[in-house]
Design an enzyme around this catalytic site. Structure first.
Site, PDB file in Angstrom:
ATOM      1  N   ARG A 249      -3.714   3.059 -14.704  1.00 10.02           N
ATOM      2  CA  ARG A 249      -3.151   4.694 -14.948  1.00 10.02           C
ATOM      3  C   ARG A 249      -2.284   5.600 -14.177  1.00 10.02           C
ATOM      4  NH1 ARG A 249      -0.098   7.375 -17.768  1.00 10.02           N
ATOM      5  NH2 ARG A 249      -1.113   9.388 -19.004  1.00 10.02           N
ATOM      6  N   GLY A 250      -1.188   4.708 -14.240  1.00  9.66           N
ATOM      7  CA  GLY A 250      -1.117   5.171 -13.141  1.00  9.66           C
ATOM      8  C   GLY A 250      -0.733   6.260 -12.468  1.00  9.66           C
ATOM      9  N   GLU A 251      -0.765   7.413 -13.253  1.00 13.98           N
ATOM     10  CA  GLU A 251      -1.230   8.812 -12.656  1.00 13.98           C
ATOM     11  C   GLU A 251      -2.442   9.324 -11.885  1.00 13.98           C
ATOM     12  OE1 GLU A 251      -2.508  11.757 -15.945  1.00 13.98           O
ATOM     13  OE2 GLU A 251      -0.300  11.016 -16.081  1.00 13.98           O
TER      14      GLU A 251
ATOM     15  N   THR B 282      -4.123   6.477  -9.876  1.00 11.01           N
ATOM     16  CA  THR B 282      -4.777   6.046  -9.173  1.00 11.01           C
ATOM     17  C   THR B 282      -3.997   4.676  -8.032  1.00 11.01           C
ATOM     18  OG1 THR B 282      -5.194   3.943 -11.103  1.00 11.01           O
ATOM     19  CG2 THR B 282      -7.030   4.750 -10.192  1.00 11.01           C
ATOM     20  N   ARG B 283      -2.743   4.887  -8.785  1.00  9.22           N
ATOM     21  CA  ARG B 283      -1.676   4.405  -8.281  1.00  9.22           C
ATOM     22  C   ARG B 283      -1.491   4.574  -6.722  1.00  9.22           C
ATOM     23  NH1 ARG B 283       2.634   1.367 -10.267  1.00  9.22           N
ATOM     24  NH2 ARG B 283       2.792   2.983 -12.363  1.00  9.22           N
TER      25      ARG B 283
ATOM     26  N   GLU C 105      -2.116  -2.873 -23.083  1.00  5.24           N
ATOM     27  CA  GLU C 105      -2.454  -3.664 -22.721  1.00  5.24           C
ATOM     28  C   GLU C 105      -3.853  -4.327 -22.102  1.00  5.24           C
ATOM     29  OE1 GLU C 105       0.170  -2.450 -18.742  1.00  5.24           O
ATOM     30  OE2 GLU C 105      -1.903  -2.415 -18.669  1.00  5.24           O
TER      31      GLU C 105
END
Length: 425
Positions: A21-23, A25-26, A87
């Site tokens: 989840r990008g928000e 951990t990216r 995914e």
């Protein structure tokens, strides 16, 4: 192997697919994990540039299919993203085709994911209300339950992100090590005992110093074979590693610049970088390897100029780095050990290991493996075997070549070939 790629028009085969989840951990954990995997030569997919929408793209689904391993980073808001859940469902589906799947529980309890409680339960309820598609929601629930039941990594078991990243990178490296092994020998007679002796000198567990080891001995005695076996055993310990083969020959036929470009491309996984002159190549190598814990094996070096142009002053490597050279010339290693800049950098960290010829028992076994496909020779050939052993003088290469040549031949043919070998002395 290359570093990472983002989206491409044609799905490629990746070693690792990162689902996250990008928000959450990216910019932090994922960026560090991605970098650590790439530095270890693991070709890792991260979807930095893919356009987002409700439906996951066919291209991305193909990328998941074409990846060897998927790492799922379950974070606080992972289940709130339908993209992530799609995914995940695809990743779990691909597991049926022997794809490896490893979960990371990042600041969430594994039971919360598995039982779909807390924020995971709320997210699934929200999706049920929005989509009114029980089959799809159940597919996501099943995927979450199955993935969260797989052995993985829990962030609460690590002191910080750095330690967690290190654990994951090391574990994944070990997994891929068996798939990236250098070919050692069809019948590695006498190799294991010699490798053990070398490993004692290297003291891999110590991360307090940089060590250089010169493996020397006669041509054909097995120096390169031992170095390859060592690479296979220890390479996963290092951020960057390379086995640079046939340095002596390639420096003549292709030039030092070619070797420098090979080293750079192997470390970075990028074959587009070009070296325009030898000094520039040395500087580039030093910058790329600066402060990294490296394993570099230079196979068959015969002069110090090759070493200087491929390694520079060795003063930028991180503690724990190991440099191994194979050579026929012991004086070359002795000369390196007297270099002032090396003394200043690594102190007494230059050592040597002499590869001795095989003893009679080992020689008979190696010859028998190739000439008779057995651990022992045919009794009718014992006298001839003794002559071959005497001729080979314990050199594995000679035993391998002659054994393969004599395989399946009659006693008169052995006698004829032995006469040829003798005349060639």
């Amino acid at each position: 192997m290359a570093s990472s790629s983002s989206s491409t028009h044609q799905p490629k085969n990746f070693d690792v697919f990162l689902s996250f989840r990008g928000e959450d951990t990216r910019r932090g954990f994922i960026s560090h994990l991605h970098k650590a995997l790439c530095q270890r030569g693991i070709y890792t997919f991260i979807d930095n540039d893919l356009p987002r929408g409700e439906e996951i793209s066919i291209e991305l689904l193909k990328t998941i299919e074409n990846s060897t391993t998927s790492i799922i980073v379950f974070s606080e808001n992972y289940a709130s993203s339908t993209w992530c859940l799609e995914e995940l469902a695809k990743i779990v589906e691909c597991r049926k085709n022997k794809q490896s799947v490893r979960p990371v529980f990042y600041m969430v309890d594994p039971s919360e994911v598995r039982k779909q409680e807390g924020k995971y339960g709320k997210a699934l309820t929200m999706h049920e209300e929005k989509f009114n598609d029980k089959k799809k929601i159940q597919r996501w629930r099943d995927a979450l339950r199955k993935a969260a039941s797989i052995s993985g990594w829990d962030s609460k078991n690590s002191r910080d992100d750095s330690e967690l990243v290190q654990k994951i990178a090391e574990d994944i490296s070990k997994t891929f090590l068996n798939k990236m092994r250098l070919s050692v020998a069809e019948y590695p007679v006498g190799i294991n005992s010699r490798v053990k002796s070398v490993l004692k000198s290297l003291n891999i567990e110590s991360k307090d110093d940089v060590r250089i080891l010169g493996i020397y001995g006669l041509g054909g005695v097995g120096k390169s074979t031992i170095a390859k076996a060592i690479y296979n055993k220890i390479s996963y310990h290092f951020e960057a590693k390379i086995f640079l083969e046939n340095v002596r020959e390639k420096s003549i036929t292709k030039g030092i610049i070619h070797l420098q470009e090979t080293l750079i491309s192997e470390v970075l996984g990028d074959r587009s970088l070009k070296v325009h002159n030898e000094c520039g190549g040395t500087d580039m190598i030093n910058k790329i390897l600066y402060k990294k814990r490296v394993l570099i094996i230079l196979d068959d070096v015969d002069n110090s100029d090759q070493i200087k142009k491929l390694l520079g002053k060795c003063d930028g490597f991180a503690s724990g780095s190991r440099i191994i050279m194979t050579t026929r010339e012991k004086h070359l290693i002795d000369t390196i050990g007297r270099e002032k800049h090396l003394i200043d950098t690594i102190g007494n960290g230059v050592s040597t290991y002499q590869v001795k010829e095989l003893d009679e028992k080992e020689s008979i076994k190696l010859l028998s493996k190739h000439a008779f496909r057995s651990n022992k020779p045919n009794e009718d050939y014992l006298k001839l075997v003794s002559e071959v052993i005497h001729y080979a003088k314990g050199l594995p290469l000679a035993l391998v070549v002659m054994g393969a040549d004599l395989y399946g031949k009659t006693i008169p043919e052995w006698e004829s070939d032995l006469n040829k070998y003798t005349r060639s002395l």
